[in-house]
Write an enzyme that holds these catalytic residues in place. Structure first.
Site, PDB file in Angstrom:
ATOM      1  N   GLY B  53       0.937  -1.169   0.015  1.00  0.00           N
ATOM      2  CA  GLY B  53      -0.049  -0.170  -0.098  1.00  0.00           C
ATOM      3  C   GLY B  53       1.052   1.233   0.137  1.00  0.00           C
ATOM      4  O   GLY B  53       1.851   1.384   0.860  1.00  0.00           O
ATOM      5  N   GLN B 202      -4.515  -9.188  -2.816  1.00  0.00           N
ATOM      6  CA  GLN B 202      -4.749  -8.191  -1.471  1.00  0.00           C
ATOM      7  C   GLN B 202      -6.248  -8.309  -1.322  1.00  0.00           C
ATOM      8  O   GLN B 202      -6.724  -7.633  -0.443  1.00  0.00           O
ATOM      9  CB  GLN B 202      -4.025  -7.071  -2.064  1.00  0.00           C
ATOM     10  CG  GLN B 202      -2.635  -6.993  -2.082  1.00  0.00           C
ATOM     11  CD  GLN B 202      -2.071  -7.431  -3.610  1.00  0.00           C
ATOM     12  OE1 GLN B 202      -2.570  -8.014  -4.228  1.00  0.00           O
ATOM     13  NE2 GLN B 202      -0.901  -6.976  -3.553  1.00  0.00           N
ATOM     14  N   ASP B 243      -0.809   3.860  -6.771  1.00  0.00           N
ATOM     15  CA  ASP B 243       0.519   4.120  -6.207  1.00  0.00           C
ATOM     16  C   ASP B 243       1.330   5.365  -6.659  1.00  0.00           C
ATOM     17  O   ASP B 243       2.247   5.676  -6.011  1.00  0.00           O
ATOM     18  CB  ASP B 243       1.228   2.807  -6.549  1.00  0.00           C
ATOM     19  CG  ASP B 243       0.393   1.560  -6.125  1.00  0.00           C
ATOM     20  OD1 ASP B 243      -0.565   1.063  -6.274  1.00  0.00           O
ATOM     21  OD2 ASP B 243       0.933   1.035  -5.025  1.00  0.00           O
ATOM     22  N   LYS B 254      -2.562  -1.152  -9.070  1.00  0.00           N
ATOM     23  CA  LYS B 254      -2.137  -2.344  -9.089  1.00  0.00           C
ATOM     24  C   LYS B 254      -2.639  -2.867 -10.518  1.00  0.00           C
ATOM     25  O   LYS B 254      -3.713  -2.566 -11.067  1.00  0.00           O
ATOM     26  CB  LYS B 254      -3.248  -3.096  -8.045  1.00  0.00           C
ATOM     27  CG  LYS B 254      -3.165  -4.636  -7.965  1.00  0.00           C
ATOM     28  CD  LYS B 254      -1.705  -4.954  -7.787  1.00  0.00           C
ATOM     29  CE  LYS B 254      -1.182  -4.590  -6.501  1.00  0.00           C
ATOM     30  NZ  LYS B 254       0.311  -4.781  -6.455  1.00  0.00           N
TER      31      LYS B 254
END
Lengths: 370, 370
Positions: B53, B202, B243, B254
């Site tokens: 994260g 995730q 990100d 992701k």
């Protein structure tokens, strides 16, 4: 390279009546063959996905009717088998088509002659599928060659595919993968991006296994990575199969196909679908009306693979008791499809495009023929 | 419902210097806490994704500098730690930002005072992230409420998210999931479609675990199924994290995010991205220039889960030796993004949209301020 073509995913046992199929749940970690002796066993193999791939499911359904006729050729017994087999999986068009064809071929015969006729009709369906596979492979190889030419002759030609459409999915050498095999045999250098195809991993487990055996270079990616590869133009063309295609060219195929088509379109990369004509549902125009199978959520919640112990184990991915949902197919609208690779050639994904190749199947074509 | 907010994914140990993090590789099957004592251990936890994260990676990097300064506050030691930490993962913007900030806060101090100052700056970064999380949650909850109103008040509001953006991903209550938590606390009935997020799960492992603990209804799906749900309008809005987001609003997130955005656009469903400002890279306009991490192909070739034995095992999905590739992120072009949910409000995904909220960060804004 291993010459693809001698291997079969379904065949008659030496006794001439038991049906042998490869247990595809065990691949790629073990090669196991099942023997089916009843229609219920055939339906179970379809439902549990020991066999899968719309054409192979159709062939298994056809032999399921033959097994039923051998056990009891009475009308009621065949009717029961018909229902049992057709209900095994709802989305693929080939299953009902093949069962209907065998039932139709034997229904008017006196019961004692039905079993032999059913076996003969099932065998005919398989042989026709072999020929369809070969023709689709040839038409598809032309598209791969053309993509290579558009790429300025750069090799390898980069193909992306989803799920498994090879010899494990049909009775011949496959549909979309038949094009890959044919292109490779013609000397075109290829590399195939293989999406793993969650939840059941037909890409990682079956397509990777087939391509490895055939000596065709490939790389496995997660399903979510295909968009990235298409965006970065690491793919020259996408070829997938179909479980049912509507009369207007909408394509029901393994879940995750539709996002591939969207990403291909966004980067103007050709997106082709290999469509044996028994996968076409001439009664449905709007693909969104195709029934979408929902399977056991446990297929999403867990996955099987080879543990370090050397045993195949199913491992749970989610917290205990977490809810999951499992649609097995999605529908790609015809407008996203560059072409439908049928055994008669490559059709535009429209009603008129399909109608031009299959005039006998469409009302307008029927009128012209009359 | 468990009130979210007391749980933290990173904290200082009782001795006041060791750094505690949850080992997210063990979830959802076990809850394990790691103690980090060196910059190398912090970098390892980031690289091996014990922590992940973007905001939490930033916080871990910040504390990594503090651990380095405690061990050896000399310039060369801090410089080594800086390089080690920044190199741990390349795509997320927060890591380099946080490391630079702590280095900047201590570089001019005499070495004996550096460690305390580094801990203080790392703590400030965490507290700011908590506040950013709260603000993003509030702005995002408004969007969820608005989506519910557009759906004619039908409840639950159907949210789809990808990967994990909850309290495990940040130092506060999360980014995209903070919006879900805030909306739930405001009494909006919600249901969240959770993509499993291959290859590291995730979604299935972390988001499902968080939502289950919080009592927010959810359903896990495979990544490839999101397109189907969006096409069938089973989703009112998509909210994901990032990100690194470019100054023009292109979103690195992701792998698998880009296909979601394409499918949302195709069905005209809002696609929002929760963007803490430290995730914005003001030096990059074109998101396609953001470096995309390639991780170990073994993450694709195998997956970990809970075996029937009760042990977590990694099972191989592909044939032995099959090649795989593992891009960890993709880039969603700004044109597919309905809005960027920042701590200062919801920005249009354009340079001017971001510039209006962060005038001090953009050349035009800087001129206006001057």
């Amino acid at each position: 390279m291993v010459r693809i073509g001698d291997q079969r995913a379904i065949w008659l046992d030496d006794d001439g009546w038991g049906v042998r199929v490869i247990d595809q749940r065990a691949l790629p970690h073990a090669f196991r063959v099942l023997r089916l002796e009843t229609a219920a066993e055939a339906a179970g193999a379809i439902r549990e996905m020991a066999v899968r791939g719309a054409p192979l499911i159709g062939a298994t359904g056809a032999y399921g009717v033959a097994l039923a006729a051998r056990a009891d050729p009475a009308d009621h017994a065949l009717s029961d088998a018909e229902n049992l087999l057709k209900d095994a999986r709802p989305t693929g068009a080939n299953l009902a088509w093949a069962v209907d064809r065998v039932i139709g071929a034997v229904g008017d015969l006196p019961p004692p002659r039905r079993a032999a006729a059913a076996y003969a009709e099932a065998a005919r369906i398989c042989e026709e599928d072999v020929a369809i596979n070969r023709a689709i492979g040839e038409h598809g190889a032309e598209l791969i060659a053309a993509a290579g030419e558009r790429a300025g002759g750069r090799q390898p030609v980069e193909v992306l595919t989803h799920c498994n459409t090879g010899w494990l999915a049909t009775t011949g050498r496959g549909t979309a993968l038949a094009a890959v095999y044919e292109a490779a045999e013609r000397g075109i250098q290829l590399h195939v991006w293989v999406t793993e195809t969650r939840p059941r991993e037909q890409g990682a487990g079956l397509t990777a296994w087939e391509l490895g055996q055939a000596g065709v270079p490939f790389t496995v990616i997660v399903d979510g990575a295909a968009g990235h590869l298409l965006q970065r133009r690491r793919v020259d063309l996408v070829i997938v199969g179909t479980d049912r295609t509507s009369a207007a060219g909408d394509v029901a195929n393994k879940i995750g196909t539709y996002p591939l088509a969207l990403a291909a379109r966004a980067s103007e990369i050709p997106f082709y679908v290999a469509v044996p004509s028994p996968s076409i549902d001439w009664t449905i125009a709007d693909g969104l009306a195709i029934p979408i199978e929902e399977r056991d959520p446990a297929e999403v919640a867990a996955v099987s693979g080879l543990a370090p112990s050397g045993h195949v184990e199913s491992v749970r991915l989610v917290p205990e008791g977490a809810p999951a949902a499992n649609w097995a197919f999605d529908v790609t609208p015809a407008g996203l499809v560059s072409g439908l690779i049928t055994e008669r050639g490559v059709a535009r994904a429209t009603r008129s495009g399909l109608g031009a190749l299959f005039p006998e199947k469409t009302p307008a074509g029927a009128r012209i023929q009359a």
